[in-house]
Write an enzyme that holds these catalytic residues in place. Structure first.
Site, PDB file in Angstrom:
ATOM      1  N   GLU A   1       0.827  -1.204   0.000  1.00 12.77           N
ATOM      2  CA  GLU A   1       0.000   0.000   0.000  1.00 12.77           C
ATOM      3  C   GLU A   1       0.864   1.257   0.000  1.00 12.77           C
ATOM      4  O   GLU A   1       1.982   1.264   0.520  1.00 12.77           O
ATOM      5  CB  GLU A   1      -0.936   0.000   1.214  1.00 12.77           C
ATOM      6  CG  GLU A   1      -2.000  -1.081   1.143  1.00 12.77           C
ATOM      7  CD  GLU A   1      -3.006  -1.014   2.282  1.00 12.77           C
ATOM      8  OE1 GLU A   1      -4.138  -1.432   2.068  1.00 12.77           O
ATOM      9  OE2 GLU A   1      -2.647  -0.548   3.390  1.00 12.77           O
TER      10      GLU A   1
ATOM     11  N   CYS B   1       3.398   8.629   0.884  1.00 13.45           N
ATOM     12  CA  CYS B   1       4.013   7.666   1.798  1.00 13.45           C
ATOM     13  C   CYS B   1       4.113   6.329   1.077  1.00 13.45           C
ATOM     14  O   CYS B   1       3.092   5.744   0.697  1.00 13.45           O
ATOM     15  CB  CYS B   1       3.154   7.548   3.058  1.00 13.45           C
ATOM     16  SG  CYS B   1       3.725   6.303   4.233  1.00 13.45           S
TER      17      CYS B   1
ATOM     18  N   CYS C   1       6.351  -6.737   7.230  1.00 11.22           N
ATOM     19  CA  CYS C   1       7.338  -6.102   8.110  1.00 11.22           C
ATOM     20  C   CYS C   1       7.778  -7.115   9.159  1.00 11.22           C
ATOM     21  O   CYS C   1       6.969  -7.917   9.637  1.00 11.22           O
ATOM     22  CB  CYS C   1       6.731  -4.868   8.786  1.00 11.22           C
ATOM     23  SG  CYS C   1       7.931  -3.874   9.712  1.00 11.22           S
TER      24      CYS C   1
ATOM     25  N   CYS D   1       6.214  -4.066  15.733  1.00  6.99           N
ATOM     26  CA  CYS D   1       5.915  -2.993  16.684  1.00  6.99           C
ATOM     27  C   CYS D   1       4.498  -3.190  17.223  1.00  6.99           C
ATOM     28  O   CYS D   1       3.552  -3.407  16.452  1.00  6.99           O
ATOM     29  CB  CYS D   1       6.070  -1.629  16.026  1.00  6.99           C
ATOM     30  SG  CYS D   1       7.780  -1.283  15.530  1.00  6.99           S
TER      31      CYS D   1
ATOM     32  N   CYS E   1       1.365  -1.196  15.833  1.00 14.50           N
ATOM     33  CA  CYS E   1       1.298  -1.003  14.387  1.00 14.50           C
ATOM     34  C   CYS E   1       0.613  -2.179  13.698  1.00 14.50           C
ATOM     35  O   CYS E   1       1.037  -3.335  13.858  1.00 14.50           O
ATOM     36  CB  CYS E   1       2.716  -0.818  13.832  1.00 14.50           C
ATOM     37  SG  CYS E   1       2.767  -0.517  12.053  1.00 14.50           S
TER      38      CYS E   1
ATOM     39  N   CYS F   1      -1.412   6.630   9.954  1.00 17.69           N
ATOM     40  CA  CYS F   1      -0.145   6.098  10.440  1.00 17.69           C
ATOM     41  C   CYS F   1      -0.358   4.838  11.269  1.00 17.69           C
ATOM     42  O   CYS F   1      -1.151   4.831  12.209  1.00 17.69           O
ATOM     43  CB  CYS F   1       0.553   7.168  11.279  1.00 17.69           C
ATOM     44  SG  CYS F   1       2.139   6.656  11.943  1.00 17.69           S
TER      45      CYS F   1
END
Length: 376
Positions: free
Chosen positions: A94, A107, A114, A118, A121, A345
């Site tokens: 994305e 962005c 990933c 985290c 996230c 975010c």
């Protein structure tokens, strides 16, 4: 035997020259192609009208001009746009365009999935699959420009003025491809986005930070989120390998960092976790202790399905910001954008990942429905 064709997107000037030399073309042809690919945004060799007809017919035998496929393009009520891109191998990523009054920031992602996990996230809940190639990194910018009608480069009134590597993945774990892609993106005769308008965000891959400053030379943002190791170990697990002391020393030594080019400290505000007045004071103290030319980006937490974290209250966020401002730091509060399309975010996650779970559940349910009744 048929030779696989090469995607010209993602090739540097040098690689483009070599690729053309391999089919018997002169170096000046590379400059022509560079202009059409990266300045004009041409998608087809037929559009490259300054090339001879014979060359336009020859090029498709060896090369193609690839872009990520747009699977979904959503627009938020606040104007934020999100693209779901499908790559040539079927994986999906994305990218998000965050508009301001007279400009915007795109962005982009650096990995499929990933590995950093985290805690706050949504992207971190998606397993790491692989690094993106330079073509896939550059292709996100080009596909977004296609969508906005922003070719040729330098067009007045364009929205995509800034690039931030804050999407899916950790950019410094894909160093070589990120470096190559940004070299292409920064080229003044191509996409032509200035290094001062590019920000690379890292969760703290300390060994690569100095190299990033020296070899990539863009602005740096740190996904910080905590002022104590015991908490950051939970929120940003890479902290166990590179704790705050090593991270902040690397920030202080970052090539080019100075008051006119400050490092951005990103700080997601989590209710009753990291949003106390004591945290704000310690944050400022750390920046002074390590002599870091820093500014802060306070980010109200953006919820996602399954998270146990909550957004700090409006009062807590503003109090935190005021403490930092009173201590001499810039600490604006980022207004959440694109929450309604899961584009804010920490919310990015390949839509296919959620769909896979839905499809699997549906198949299981169908299998149960069609199974013969047990004999008694």
């Amino acid at each position: 035997m048929t030779t696989a064709r090469t995607n010209l997107i993602g090739l540097t000037r040098e690689e483009l020259t070599e690729a053309l030399a391999a089919i018997g073309e002169k170096p000046f042809r590379a400059k022509q192609l560079w202009h059409w690919l990266y300045h004009q945004g041409a998608k087809s060799f037929d559009d490259m009208t300054t090339l001879s007809k014979s060359m336009r017919e020859k090029l498709p035998e060896h090369f193609y001009v690839g872009r990520p496929e747009v699977v979904q393009h959503l627009t938020s009520v606040d104007g934020t746009q999100k693209w779901l891109f499908r790559l040539e191998d079927g994986n999906e990523i994305e990218a998000v365009l965050i508009p301001e009054e007279d400009r915007g920031a795109l962005c982009i992602s650096s990995q499929v999935g990933c590995s950093l996990n985290c805690a706050f996230c949504n992207t971190g809940t998606q397993r790491i699959v692989r690094n993106l190639t330079a073509a896939e990194l550059v292709g996100q910018v080009m596909a977004a420009r296609d969508s906005q009608g922003e070719w040729p480069s330098g067009l007045d009134g364009r929205k995509i003025v800034n690039i931030v590597l804050m999407g899916m993945g950790e950019p410094l774990m894909n160093f070589d491809n990120v470096k190559k892609a940004l070299k292409i993106i920064k080229d003044g005769e191509g996409i032509a986005i200035s290094r001062r308008r590019i920000t690379l965000s890292t969760s703290g891959v300390v060994p690569m930070m100095a190299r990033a400053g020296e070899e990539i030379d863009v602005d740096l943002a740190i996904s910080l989120h905590a002022v104590r190791d015991e908490l950051r170990d939970v929120l940003v697990p890479i902290n166990k390998k590179y704790p705050l002391d090593s991270l902040l020393k690397a920030c202080a030594a970052y090539p080019g960092a100075r008051n006119s080019r400050r490092i951005t400290m990103e700080y997601v505000m989590l209710k009753d976790v990291n949003d106390s007045e004591a945290d704000a004071h310690l944050l400022a103290k750390l920046m002074r202790q390590y002599d870091i030319p820093a500014k802060f980006n306070l980010i109200p937490f953006n919820p996602w399905p399954g998270t146990s974290y909550e957004t700090s209250s409006n009062n807590a966020v503003h109090r935190f910001s005021k403490i930092l401002n009173d201590l001499g730091f810039s600490a604006p509060i980022r207004h959440p954008r694109g929450r309604d399309i899961m584009a804010a975010c920490g919310q990015l996650k390949s839509a296919s990942e959620n769909q896979k779970l839905k499809d699997l559940a549906a198949k299981r349910e169908a299998a149960l429905d069609s199974a013969p009744a047990p004999s008694i």
